[in-house]
Design an enzyme around this catalytic site. Structure first.
Site, PDB file in Angstrom:
ATOM      1  N   SER A  63      51.969 -33.354-116.316  1.00  0.00           N
ATOM      2  CA  SER A  63      51.054 -32.565-117.322  1.00  0.00           C
ATOM      3  C   SER A  63      51.848 -31.145-117.753  1.00  0.00           C
ATOM      4  O   SER A  63      51.237 -30.543-118.705  1.00  0.00           O
ATOM      5  CB  SER A  63      49.998 -31.898-116.548  1.00  0.00           C
ATOM      6  N   LYS A 100      50.518 -24.629-114.417  1.00  0.00           N
ATOM      7  CA  LYS A 100      50.070 -24.493-115.552  1.00  0.00           C
ATOM      8  C   LYS A 100      50.244 -23.267-116.159  1.00  0.00           C
ATOM      9  O   LYS A 100      50.687 -22.172-115.443  1.00  0.00           O
ATOM     10  CB  LYS A 100      48.517 -24.745-115.388  1.00  0.00           C
TER      11      LYS A 100
END
Length: 147
Positions: A63, A100
Site C-alpha cells: 500500500s 501510511k
C-alpha cells in the site's frame, strides 16, 4: 501496509564504522572513481537522531509502493517526533498497526496510502495511537538480499 515490530536501537552496541568513499557516485554517466576512502561512517549515527526513541519495523504489503516503501523493507521510526502533514507514520488504527502518510482531504485528517488500489483512512471518530514517524527506509536493490 502492515508492519512487524523488530526492536529498538541498542545504545550500548559498539559503533560499526564502514568505509565512506571520498567522492560522491554519479547516478548518470559513469566517471572514474578515486581509489581511496575519505573516512568511516557509522550508519546508526548517520540514520538515528534519537537512539532512545528509535525502533525498527519491517513493512508488509504494497500500500505504500509509490512512496518507495516495499514489502519487506526495514523502516527506521522515531517516536520522539511530532507528526506533521506529509510525514509517513507507524500508527495503530483501531488496534492494528499500519504505515501510511499523514495528510488532509479538505480540512479533515486522513492516512493516505501510496497505492491507488487502497482508500484513504479517515482519522475522525476512530481510535488511533501514533507509534512514531518513519525517518528512513532501508531496502535491498538486489532480489533476495536483506529480507
Amino acid at each position: 501496509m502492515r508492519t512487524e515490530y523488530l526492536g529498538r536501537v541498542d545504545e550500548s552496541a559498539a559503533p560499526v564504522p564502514l568505509p565512506l568513499a571520498a567522492d560522491a557516485v554519479r547516478a548518470g554517466f559513469p566517471s572514474p572513481a578515486d581509489d581511496y576512502v575519505e573516512t568511516e561512517l557509522d550508519l546508526v549515527a548517520h540514520l538515528v537522531q534519537h537512539p532512545s526513541a528509535t525502533f525498527f519495523v519491517r513493512a508488509k504489503g504494497d500500500s505504500m509502493e509509490s512512496d518507495g516503501i516495499y514489502d519487506g523493507d526495514l523502516l527506521i521510526v522515531d517516536r520522539s517526533l511530532e507528526p506533521r502533514d506529509g510525514d509517513v507514520l507507524i500508527i495503530a488504527v483501531d488496534g492494528e498497526l499500519t504505515c501510511k502518510r499523514l495528510g488532509r482531504i479538505g480540512h479533515r485528517p486522513y492516512l493516505l496510502p501510496g497505492n491507488p488500489n487502497y482508500q484513504p483512512i479517515p482519522l475522525e471518530n476512530v481510535e488511533c495511537h501514533v507509534w512514531g514517524v518513519v525517518t528512513h527506509n532501508v531496502h535491498a536493490l538486489r532480489c533476495g538480499v536483506g529480507r
